[in-house]
Motif scaffolding. Sequence first.
Motif, PDB file in Angstrom:
ATOM      1  N   THR A   7      45.121 -50.735 107.788  1.00 58.17           N
ATOM      2  CA  THR A   7      45.609 -50.734 109.153  1.00 58.17           C
ATOM      3  C   THR A   7      47.112 -50.970 109.080  1.00 58.17           C
ATOM      4  N   SER A   9      50.731 -50.105 111.194  1.00 57.50           N
ATOM      5  CA  SER A   9      51.347 -49.600 112.407  1.00 57.50           C
ATOM      6  C   SER A   9      52.226 -48.397 112.086  1.00 57.50           C
ATOM      7  N   SER A  11      54.667 -47.536 113.909  1.00 55.82           N
ATOM      8  CA  SER A  11      55.981 -47.753 114.511  1.00 55.82           C
ATOM      9  C   SER A  11      57.035 -47.946 113.413  1.00 55.82           C
ATOM     10  N   ARG A  51      54.582 -47.833 105.670  1.00 55.21           N
ATOM     11  CA  ARG A  51      55.592 -48.359 106.601  1.00 55.21           C
ATOM     12  C   ARG A  51      56.945 -47.685 106.358  1.00 55.21           C
ATOM     13  N   PRO A  82      48.536 -42.541 117.039  1.00 52.18           N
ATOM     14  CA  PRO A  82      48.017 -43.775 116.437  1.00 52.18           C
ATOM     15  C   PRO A  82      46.544 -43.673 116.024  1.00 52.18           C
TER      16      PRO A  82
END
Length: 189
Positions: A7, A9, A11, A51, A82
């Motif tokens: 998991t 993100s 962003s 990331r 997402p």
Amino acid sequence: MTSSTLTVSKSKVKTPPLQVEVLGSKTLRQAAKRVTQINHELRDLVAQMLRTMYSKDGIGLAAPQVGILKQILVLDIDPENPATAPLVLINPVVEAQGDTLAVGDEGCLSIPGVFLPVKRPVQVTVSFKDEGGKLHRRVFTDLTARVILHEIDHLQGVMFVDRVENPLALAQELTKNRFSLADVRRVRS
């Protein structure tokens, strides 16, 4: 697409966790070694790679691009969604390639600003392990196949500019973006 169990993100972060090597780096020209152990440290590295990839607006990233000579690549051809899980390939092996070839523009986080056409198979069969250690054998097509082949090249010290067939366009793009043509190692598709 195989769903990642990580998991992470999607962003962007201001300072990505890993530094991306650029054309001219010796690390980018070395062959990566097979991963022998899939553990927490490896999954943490995969999360950092993801990331970094998202923060740099990439859709694929191979471990040698962040200075780690291991056969690991991550990709996400739908980074804005997402709900779409990224794909993690550990020790990927190309088992078969389709006969149909297509030319498409490619770019690379290790050669920022450079986008050039490259001819690649439209379909590829790859065996790999995921970040949980599970073995997969999958057929990928179109953009996913292109990204996987681009990233697998990185595991062998090959960069997309090495496959560009138009030497004039290659020279112009590299010069415009302050890269050296001397760092290209031509390969035949």
